[in-house]
Design an enzyme around this catalytic site. Structure first.
Site, short mmCIF file in Angstrom:
data_model
loop_
_atom_site.label_atom_id
_atom_site.label_comp_id
_atom_site.label_asym_id
_atom_site.label_seq_id
_atom_site.Cartn_x
_atom_site.Cartn_y
_atom_site.Cartn_z
N ASP A 184 41.29 38.07 23.23
CA ASP A 184 41.24 39.55 23.84
C ASP A 184 42.77 39.68 24.24
O ASP A 184 43.18 39.14 25.13
CB ASP A 184 40.26 39.31 25.05
CG ASP A 184 40.40 40.64 26.10
OD1 ASP A 184 41.26 41.55 25.70
OD2 ASP A 184 39.79 40.57 26.89
N LYS A 241 46.00 51.09 27.51
CA LYS A 241 46.74 50.10 28.21
C LYS A 241 48.39 49.93 27.78
O LYS A 241 48.80 49.32 28.29
CB LYS A 241 46.23 48.86 28.46
CG LYS A 241 44.66 48.92 28.76
CD LYS A 241 43.98 47.59 29.26
CE LYS A 241 42.34 47.76 29.49
NZ LYS A 241 42.54 47.97 30.86
N HIS A 286 37.06 38.97 31.29
CA HIS A 286 36.57 40.17 31.54
C HIS A 286 35.11 40.30 31.10
O HIS A 286 34.82 39.68 30.00
CB HIS A 286 37.60 41.29 30.72
CG HIS A 286 37.31 42.62 31.21
ND1 HIS A 286 36.29 43.48 30.58
CD2 HIS A 286 37.95 43.50 31.90
CE1 HIS A 286 36.14 44.59 31.24
NE2 HIS A 286 37.23 44.80 31.82
N GLN A 299 45.56 42.93 27.65
CA GLN A 299 46.44 42.61 28.79
C GLN A 299 47.77 41.88 28.24
O GLN A 299 48.82 41.85 28.86
CB GLN A 299 46.03 41.77 30.01
CG GLN A 299 44.76 42.49 30.54
CD GLN A 299 45.09 43.86 31.46
OE1 GLN A 299 46.44 44.07 31.53
NE2 GLN A 299 44.25 44.61 31.54
N CYS A 335 35.67 43.91 36.94
CA CYS A 335 35.00 43.51 35.81
C CYS A 335 35.11 42.09 35.35
O CYS A 335 35.37 41.76 34.14
CB CYS A 335 35.37 44.21 34.53
SG CYS A 335 35.02 46.14 34.66
#
Length: 408
Positions: A197, A223, A121, A200, A363
């Site tokens: 990261d 999220k 991302h 997700q 993104c």
């Protein structure tokens, strides 16, 4: 067993008609909906406990502070950090990655290297571009094999020059789950910091930062059923002690003299000003909700949905799925294109059928360019989605093809 039908009743927003069709919300990788339990906590804070934290001794301030720090402890347990000192409240994953990038600026030297992947991302690309531009370090990319991260490429590009490795745990486009535990082991062997990261992954699977042995882990509350504007940066305590505060001012100081100041201890050293108190408390409520279901159950259910929908998508003539083609290698994020149709036209047509998806570069422009496309349609699933939602998506795609019947 997770009961998506029962869970969906906790989300009033899902019970509505869009374009004369019942809403099917499949844009969860962008943001998830919020259960009533989280909205109630958010509302209760402003109605009953609204006060600043850590600064007052009156009852409202004490209640707000207790709830705020209780949420930090919930997040600590959720990711299995050793201490709440390692759990910093941020605005979200982007903020956390920018803070790490600023730390990188402290230590990177010319000819040092930062290793990321082509699937990242923008939030996990641009801070590293900036850090490398400022320090003279080199930004290195690992590429793909069979729609997933090429581990041989990762191994080949790791060297004694590598000072940071920063990767998405789960790609927000390809849906592949990266082996960050193994990569952390490889990174540490060459003396590099491992950054994950988790935007997700944290909403969808059990996270144990000690087992992963990552040095940093980031997540976004919105999220994972929480409000917008709140997230967490995890960092190992000994590393956070090396980092300079990113912002300065009230709340993050222990004592201020005329010409210098002494910072507070972790985690408050990094939390200048009035924080997003309501957001942090409501994120704690979201954690309670997720854990009442069970992260292992959530992951298993999403794997079941992917195993159901992926073959149906692959069977549609003219539809190309990006990322791993094996459902067992896929998280609940699937990107695709329909031959001859622009993704924005597809997303608009699906919306006419009541199906909310995302279209664009997500993104992740370097990845999109690497795939040889300009944009893609993305569907993403969560705990309130059902196999009937999957069927509605397939029906809507066929209806879209019929609408543009001259193309096929």
């Amino acid at each position: 067993m997770l009961d998506a039908y029962k869970i969906s009743k906790d989300f009033a927003i899902l019970d509505q008609i869009v374009n004369d069709e019942p809403l099917v919300y499949l844009d969860n990788a962008a943001t998830t909906q919020k259960p009533q339990a989280v909205l109630d906590v958010l509302n209760a804070y402003y109605h009953e406990d609204n006060a600043n934290v850590h600064r007052g001794v009156h009852t409202l301030a004490e209640r707000a502070t207790t709830a705020y720090e209780a949420s930090r402890e919930k997040l600590r347990k959720f990711i299995n950090a050793k201490s709440t000192k390692e759990v910093l409240f941020t605005r979200g994953t982007t903020t956390g990655l920018n803070w790490i990038g600023r730390f990188a600026e402290q230590i990177l030297q010319p000819d040092d290297e930062v290793l990321i992947s082509i699937m990242e991302h923008h939030s996990n690309i641009i801070p590293w571009q900036v850090a490398c531009q400022k320090t003279g370090a080199k930004l290195i990319y690992a590429y793909l094999k069979d729609g997933a991260l090429d581990m041989e490429d990762v191994k080949d590009k790791l060297s004694e020059k590598t000072k940071f490795v920063s990767l998405a745990h789960v790609s927000n486009v390809l849906g592949c789950i990266n082996p960050v535990k193994k990569i952390a082991e490889l990174a540490h062997k060459v003396g590099a910091y491992m950054v994950v990261d988790g935007a997700q992954s944290a909403p969808h699977m059990k996270i144990d930062v000690q087992d992963l042995d990552c040095d940093f882990f980031t997540l976004s509350g919105h999220k994972m059923l929480g409000p917008t504007g709140i997230g967490v940066l995890y960092g190992k305590e000994e590393i956070l002690n090396l980092m300079d505060p990113i912002e300065s001012g009230g709340e993050m100081i222990d004592f201020v003299y005329e010409q210098e100041a002494i910072w507070k201890e972790l985690p408050w050293k990094f939390e200048a000003g009035t924080p997003n108190i309501a957001g942090a408390i409501a994120l704690g409520a979201a954690i309670d909700y997720l854990e009442s279901i069970g992260m292992d159950a959530i992951h298993a259910y999403e794997q079941e949905l992917v195993a159901y929908i992926l073959p149906k998508l692959q069977a549609i003539e003219g539809l190309t799925v990006y990322g791993p083609q094996d459902p067992r290698q896929h998280a609940g994020v699937i990107a695709f294109n329909l031959e001859g149709l622009h993704p924005h036209d597809v997303a608009t047509a699906l919306d006419y059928e009541g199906v909310a998806v995302r279209a664009g570069h997500h993104c992740a422009q370097p990845l999109i360019n690497h795939l040889g496309i300009s944009t893609a349609v993305r569907v993403s699933f969560y705990i309130y989605n059902t196999k009937e939602d999957c069927d509605k998506l397939i029906q809507a795609i066929h209806a879209t093809k019929e609408f543009f019947n001259g193309t096929f």
